[in-house]
Design an enzyme around this catalytic site. Structure first.
Site, PDB file in Angstrom:
ATOM      1  N   ASP A   1       0.856  -1.192   0.000  1.00  0.00           N
ATOM      2  CA  ASP A   1       0.000   0.000   0.000  1.00  0.00           C
ATOM      3  C   ASP A   1       0.886   1.233   0.000  1.00  0.00           C
ATOM      4  O   ASP A   1       1.637   1.458   0.935  1.00  0.00           O
ATOM      5  CB  ASP A   1      -0.907  -0.032   1.246  1.00  0.00           C
ATOM      6  CG  ASP A   1      -2.074   0.936   1.137  1.00  0.00           C
ATOM      7  OD1 ASP A   1      -1.955   1.929   0.378  1.00  0.00           O
ATOM      8  OD2 ASP A   1      -3.078   0.710   1.813  1.00  0.00           O
TER       9      ASP A   1
ATOM     10  N   ARG B   1      -0.330   4.388  -0.397  1.00  0.00           N
ATOM     11  CA  ARG B   1      -1.158   5.581  -0.238  1.00  0.00           C
ATOM     12  C   ARG B   1      -0.669   6.455   0.918  1.00  0.00           C
ATOM     13  O   ARG B   1      -0.093   5.968   1.878  1.00  0.00           O
ATOM     14  CB  ARG B   1      -2.620   5.189   0.012  1.00  0.00           C
ATOM     15  CG  ARG B   1      -3.260   4.595  -1.226  1.00  0.00           C
ATOM     16  CD  ARG B   1      -4.653   4.105  -0.947  1.00  0.00           C
ATOM     17  NE  ARG B   1      -4.651   2.991  -0.014  1.00  0.00           N
ATOM     18  CZ  ARG B   1      -5.743   2.328   0.361  1.00  0.00           C
ATOM     19  NH1 ARG B   1      -6.912   2.679  -0.123  1.00  0.00           N
ATOM     20  NH2 ARG B   1      -5.658   1.330   1.206  1.00  0.00           N
TER      21      ARG B   1
END
Ligand SMILES: [Zn+2]
Length: 187
Positions: free
Chosen positions: A121, A123
């Site tokens: 991930d 983000r």
């Protein structure tokens, strides 16, 4: 951060009557969707763009169901959806499709990202704090299953975490299980 902010516009939608405001952060243009007369401690959903799910109705993930659920809920409870343009958990569309191609060969979503040299991930959520401050919001009820989101919002008090529970289908079952078992998502 050099961030440009648009005017406010009205956006009637199938999920309710919203106000929208765009935030331009470098090349990325995010959209904030909210209601008039927001609650003092509003329900907030931070949604990251998923073109294949949000626009095409892909069954490989649960993004569109989550987005629709969130829009309906914030319309009802007078809250806000922050739509962040970080496609494919922020690896971009092209890399995401390459990750899907690896998934076609049997890798799961985390393994596929690693094969391409990315974290599971990528983000980030700094812009969320900026946006909440912009609207003068200090306390929120966060709609999420993702503990990373709870931990990454600074200077904002999360008074409640509201889980988002979606139906599992034959295509997204593996993906949702990976999110739960390998990425620590809570359900
Ligand atoms: Zn998706």
């Amino acid at each position: 951060m050099n961030i440009k902010i648009s005017e406010v516009a009205s956006l009637p939608s199938r999920f309710g009557n919203f106000k929208v405001k765009a935030f331009k952060e470098g090349e990325k243009e995010h959209l904030v969707i909210y209601t008039e007369n927001m609650e003092e401690v509003p329900v907030i959903r931070v949604h990251s763009e998923c073109l294949t799910g949000d626009a095409i109705g892909s069954l490989k993930c649960d993004c569109r169901d989550q987005l629709e659920y969130a829009l309906k809920l914030v319309s009802k409870t007078k809250g806000m959806v922050i739509y962040l343009r970080q496609e494919g958990r922020n690896i971009g569309l092209l890399n995401k499709i390459n990750a899907y191609a690896l998934q076609d060969k049997g890798f799961n979503t985390v393994e596929a990202n690693h094969q391409l040299g990315f974290d599971a991930d990528e983000r980030t959520y700094e812009i969320v704090t900026f946006i909440l401050h912009h609207f003068g919001i200090k306390k929120i009820r966060l709609l999420t299953n993702n503990p990373d989101k709870v931990n990454s919002l600074s200077d904002v008090e999360i008074v409640e975490r509201i889980p988002i529970i979606m139906e599992v289908n034959q295509y997204n079952k593996g993906y949702i299980n990976t999110k739960k078992n390998e990425m620590g998502h809570l359900f």
